[in-house]
Design a protein around this motif. Structure first.
Motif: not given
Length: 621
Positions: A417-424
């Motif tokens: 995953e590249s961004d833990e703050r963009k779940f969708f």
């Protein structure tokens, strides 16, 4: 420099058929030649870029000097004639001279990276002393011996690193140096504590059972069995490698691809060194033609991947240059541990390994259960897929993605995953993710319990402290089936994914999304995920994943099932399939697996389940 990149394919292996020893020798040369322009004036250091690792830059430069020796020393023994040893011998003399500007510096503490790199120097001293020892002056020889003796006194990490002291001792003995053998014998004894059963070791703590078992434990063990004094230990190394071979063979696809799983994937084809080590040790555990086939097919698979930089050097990454998936111990020259693959070059052209007719990969009609790593492995055409449960790693970057997904593949690898703050926007290939704030995503990281019952895997785990998930995974024909029982005290969003496939450019693919299914079909693959009667209806969505998240394809699409779960207990079930044979997959989709019978699965695990060895650190017999 002989490397001439194609416009669309940066690979030094281009044009190499990898059929003969000469081809393999040329493959090694194609990797070595681009390095020489980056060697320091004194010969002691090789540096490719300015990217950092957790250790100091001098240690990274030692990597650049030492790691090519894994290929060069065996090649010289086997008769290769193109190697220029002068800058290497000169560099080794300068590197171990405290008065020289390119002195490596003595290891400053226990567990220093320099300790790792001394192993290749020990091997080179044993194999080619006439190239790197005999040219040195008496004073230079004293400096080298002193440096190695200082390094071997430091504590090595409590894992496969303990072999490094043994490899240094091998080299010191070969040149007649005097040293205290006791520290090496102590590590030799302690390495026994990592052995489980059936040829499997665990690599320290956490209890990794990954590529380090073939390209570290068995690789070093077989080297010692061949090159060191014969003892009860070296005979154990041989026997364990023989036991391990059958399981390792199932990690390889019929086209040469190898299962992508775990950490250090930037070492790429290093795992092929296992086949070379068997050959070097004269262990014909499989017919020579079969061993040769596994080895050569793997190199041919890698000639299809654009893994190099534009100058022909190997870049950090896997199928293509990619720092995102790297470890904090990966410097710009770390990938050259891949040169372990060239160990069989130590064998002359006349050896049966090279003379044998290559035998095609066997066809496997049924999955195989490997309880120690927690795998149930199937080998569909052009791939190997391992259903996985029981491994975990919270010490490595992206440890959850590298160890705790529900399936891993050679053809489709895995994604981080590249961004833990963009779940969708997450990939969630071969995994299920949850979010309680529509922003941060959580997947399986650790297991409270992991069992294997015949061909069914079971795990109990928690994405949040107050959310319990129980998961069952098994094969049903060409489909992998997953069942999750989720107990949550609050509402959660959930995304579950199948395999990510390369996104073509220009985009020419068929996408089929419905309330129960997501599917993408390209010119080379078909990947789908189907809901199998979950207690809460899920929507199918073929999702465009963020770039550079997958290890093989820089741009991918992944079929997903999405749902918002209210508080309470829920049963989610799905079937996943992905193959290159698109017509076969289309036909299989006409008769998907039946809805799983949870009561039957619970009974099976309760009555026949045994603990996955990777969870306990021991073999549960």
């Amino acid at each position: 420099m002989s490397f001439k990149p194609r416009f669309d394919h940066f690979n030094p292996f281009d044009g190499n058929e990898f059929r003969t020893r000469a081809d393999v020798d040329a493959g090694l040369k194609s990797l070595i030649d681009p390095l020489e322009v980056f060697r320091s004036p004194g010969g002691a250091r090789v540096r490719l870029d300015s990217a950092g690792a957790h250790f100091d830059i001098a240690a990274a430069d030692v990597e650049g000097f030492s790691r090519p020796l894994w290929g060069l020393a065996p090649a010289q023994v086997g008769g290769s004639t193109w190697i220029d040893w002068e800058p290497i011998a000169r560099g080794l003399a300068n590197a171990t001279d405290p008065r020289h500007p390119e002195f490596w510096g003595f290891p400053p503490s226990d567990y220093d990276q320099r300790l790792v790199e001394m192993a290749a120097i020990g091997l080179a001293l044993r194999l080619v002393p006439e190239k790197i020892w005999d040219p040195l002056t008496p004073a230079q020889k004293d400096n080298l011996v002193h440096y190695l003796k200082v390094a071997r006194e430091f504590e090595h990490a409590d894992n496969n690193w303990k072999f490094f002291r043994l490899m240094v001792d091998l080299g010191l003995k070969s040149v007649g140096a005097k040293f205290d053998a006791a520290p090496g014998l102590k590590y030799r004894d302690e390495l026994e504590g990592f052995y489980l059963a059936d040829g499997w070791y665990r690599d320290g703590q956490p209890r990794h059972l990954d590529h380090y078992i073939p390209f570290a434990f068995h690789f070093y063990g077989l080297l010692l069995a061949k090159l060191d004094d014969k003892t009860e230990f070296t005979e154990r190394y041989r026997e364990r490698a023989r036991l391990f071979t059958k399981d390792m063979a199932r990690w390889y696809a019929d086209d040469g691809g190898c299962l992508a799983f775990g950490r250090s994937m930037t070492y790429r084809f290093a795992n092929a060194g296992f086949w070379g080590a068997l050959a070097l040790a004269d262990e014909e555990v499989l017919p020579w033609g079969e061993l040769k086939g596994y080895f050569l097919r793997h190199l041919r698979w890698w000639k299809k991947q654009p893994f190099a930089s534009r100058d022909g050097t190997m870049a950090v990454g896997y199928g293509y240059p990619n720092l995102l998936m790297s470890e904090n111990y990966n410097s710009g020259v770390s990938p050259y541990w891949a040169l372990k693959a060239f160990l069989p070059l130590a064998l002359p052209e006349s050896h049966p390994f090279w003379q044998a007719e290559e035998i095609a990969a066997p066809v496997h009609d049924k999955p195989t259960v490997q309880k120690h790593p927690g795998f149930v492995i199937a080998n569909p055409p052009g791939d190997v897929i391992a259903l996985s449960s029981g491994q975990q790693n919270q010490t490595m970057r992206f440890g959850a993605e590298k160890y705790a997904k529900f399936a891993y593949s050679a053809r489709y690898a895995y994604s981080v995953e590249s961004d833990e703050r963009k779940f969708f926007e997450g990939v969630y290939d071969s995994s299920i993710g949850f979010s309680d704030d529509n922003k941060h995503g959580r997947t399986r990281e650790t297991n409270e319990e992991a069992l294997i019952a015949d061909g069914t895997l079971y795990a109990r785990w928690r994405p949040f402290a107050d959310v319990l998930v129980e998961s069952w995974t098994y094969w049903d024909g060409p489909f992998q089936v997953r069942v999750h029982r989720i107990d949550t005290p609050r509402a959660l969003h959930s995304i579950e994914g199948g395999f990510a496939v390369a996104r073509p450019e220009p985009f020419d693919a068929t996408v089929e999304d419905s309330p129960t299914q997501a599917l993408i079909e390209t010119a080379s693959d078909l990947s789908a995920i189907l809901d199998l009667g979950s207690s809460v209806p899920r929507d199918g969505l073929t999702h465009k994943a963020p770039p550079n998240t997958n290890l093989i394809a820089p741009k991918t699409m992944v079929p997903q099932l999405r749902v918002e779960l209210p508080a309470g207990q829920h049963i989610l079930a799905c079937a996943v399939i992905a193959q290159a044979d698109r017509a076969f997959v289309r036909q299989a989709l006409k008769t998907p697996p039946a809805k799983p019978d949870l009561a039957t699965l619970e009974k099976l695990v309760r009555e026949r389940g045994v603990q996955v060895s990777a969870m306990t650190g021991r073999a549960d017999r």
